[in-house]
Scaffold this motif. Structure first.
Motif, PDB file in Angstrom:
ATOM      1  N   GLU A 153     -11.060  -1.754  35.164  1.00 24.52           N
ATOM      2  CA  GLU A 153     -12.207  -2.224  34.385  1.00 24.52           C
ATOM      3  C   GLU A 153     -12.594  -1.229  33.298  1.00 24.52           C
ATOM      4  N   SER A 154     -12.282   0.055  33.506  1.00 22.80           N
ATOM      5  CA  SER A 154     -12.617   1.076  32.510  1.00 22.80           C
ATOM      6  C   SER A 154     -11.512   1.260  31.478  1.00 22.80           C
ATOM      7  N   ARG A 158     -19.429  -8.907  43.024  1.00 18.39           N
ATOM      8  CA  ARG A 158     -20.601  -8.338  42.361  1.00 18.39           C
ATOM      9  C   ARG A 158     -20.197  -7.780  40.993  1.00 18.39           C
ATOM     10  N   GLY A 159     -21.176  -7.478  40.179  1.00 19.43           N
ATOM     11  CA  GLY A 159     -20.925  -6.950  38.848  1.00 19.43           C
ATOM     12  C   GLY A 159     -21.304  -7.959  37.783  1.00 19.43           C
ATOM     13  N   LYS A 160     -21.061  -7.578  36.547  1.00 20.45           N
ATOM     14  CA  LYS A 160     -21.331  -8.480  35.441  1.00 20.45           C
ATOM     15  C   LYS A 160     -20.342  -9.644  35.501  1.00 20.45           C
ATOM     16  N   ARG A 195      -7.090 -10.314  36.803  1.00 19.03           N
ATOM     17  CA  ARG A 195      -6.109  -9.236  36.921  1.00 19.03           C
ATOM     18  C   ARG A 195      -5.573  -9.165  38.345  1.00 19.03           C
ATOM     19  N   ASN A 196      -6.462  -9.217  39.329  1.00 15.84           N
ATOM     20  CA  ASN A 196      -6.042  -9.092  40.723  1.00 15.84           C
ATOM     21  C   ASN A 196      -5.104 -10.224  41.142  1.00 15.84           C
ATOM     22  N   ARG A 197      -5.401 -11.441  40.689  1.00 16.73           N
ATOM     23  CA  ARG A 197      -4.509 -12.570  40.992  1.00 16.73           C
ATOM     24  C   ARG A 197      -3.132 -12.355  40.358  1.00 16.73           C
ATOM     25  N   ALA A 198      -3.129 -11.877  39.112  1.00 17.46           N
ATOM     26  CA  ALA A 198      -1.852 -11.635  38.426  1.00 17.46           C
ATOM     27  C   ALA A 198      -1.058 -10.543  39.145  1.00 17.46           C
ATOM     28  N   LYS A 231      -9.810  -8.489  26.666  1.00 16.56           N
ATOM     29  CA  LYS A 231     -11.196  -8.037  26.579  1.00 16.56           C
ATOM     30  C   LYS A 231     -11.400  -6.623  27.111  1.00 16.56           C
ATOM     31  N   THR A 232     -10.360  -6.050  27.746  1.00 14.90           N
ATOM     32  CA  THR A 232     -10.457  -4.704  28.290  1.00 14.90           C
ATOM     33  C   THR A 232     -10.009  -3.717  27.226  1.00 14.90           C
ATOM     34  N   THR A 233     -10.843  -2.758  26.933  1.00 16.43           N
ATOM     35  CA  THR A 233     -10.522  -1.767  25.920  1.00 16.43           C
ATOM     36  C   THR A 233      -9.823  -0.586  26.566  1.00 16.43           C
TER      37      THR A 233
END
Length: 166
Positions: A151-152, A55-57, A67-70, A132-134
């Motif tokens: 994600e944040s 779920r989510g954007k 990220r989780n796979r890495a 893309k993550t700030t």
């Protein structure tokens, strides 16, 4: 409990409440150390499926999945502890040699090579999802930012990794 009882009985002997301890010396059972349980193919497949967010954007979902796979592949191929993974910085990635610098207990650093699959997953994360993550919070010197971010934009923690794969 047995150790506590034994210590208490020895204290009773020292304080002269008892003449000798009622606890025999060989009261504790001898237990052989157990070997770690290895993953079978089905467990590995389930972990890889757990990397997929549901779920989510769409962009956030794919970034988190990448990220989780890495994270999963790096932990699997290196054998490092989650705490060590959380302390890896961007500057600790050697793209030319396919290695990670890991700081273990006592801040001793060692270089750990990654295999092709794990290194590929890490590069996919670095080049697409992490870009893309700030990062949020305090400013750090270039390269000193945490390798894996939430994600944040905060650093992953051991608790986060436990929640992802526990």
């Amino acid at each position: 409990y047995i150790r506590s009882v034994r210590a208490f009985c020895q204290w009773l002997v020292q304080q002269r409440y008892l003449q000798r301890t009622p606890c025999p010396q060989q009261l504790l059972p001898i237990v052989e150390p157990s070997l770690p349980r290895l993953l079978d193919q089905q467990d590995w497949e389930r972990l890889l499926q757990a990397c997929e967010a549901s779920r989510g954007k769409p962009t956030l979902v794919e970034q988190a999945a990448t990220r989780n796979r890495a994270v999963l592949w790096v932990l699997f191929e290196t054998g490092m502890r989650p705490a060590e993974l959380c302390n890896v910085r961007l500057s600790d990635v050697d793209r030319e040699q396919g290695q990670l610098k890991v700081r273990g207990k006592g801040s001793k650093a060692r270089w750990i090579p990654l295999r092709q699959e794990g290194f590929g997953q890490l590069l996919e994360y670095l080049d697409h999802a992490r870009a893309k993550t700030t990062p949020s919070g305090t400013r750090r010197r270039s390269g000193e930012e945490p390798l894996f971010l939430t994600e944040s934009g905060r650093s992953l923690t051991e608790n986060t990794i436990s929640l992802l794969f526990g």
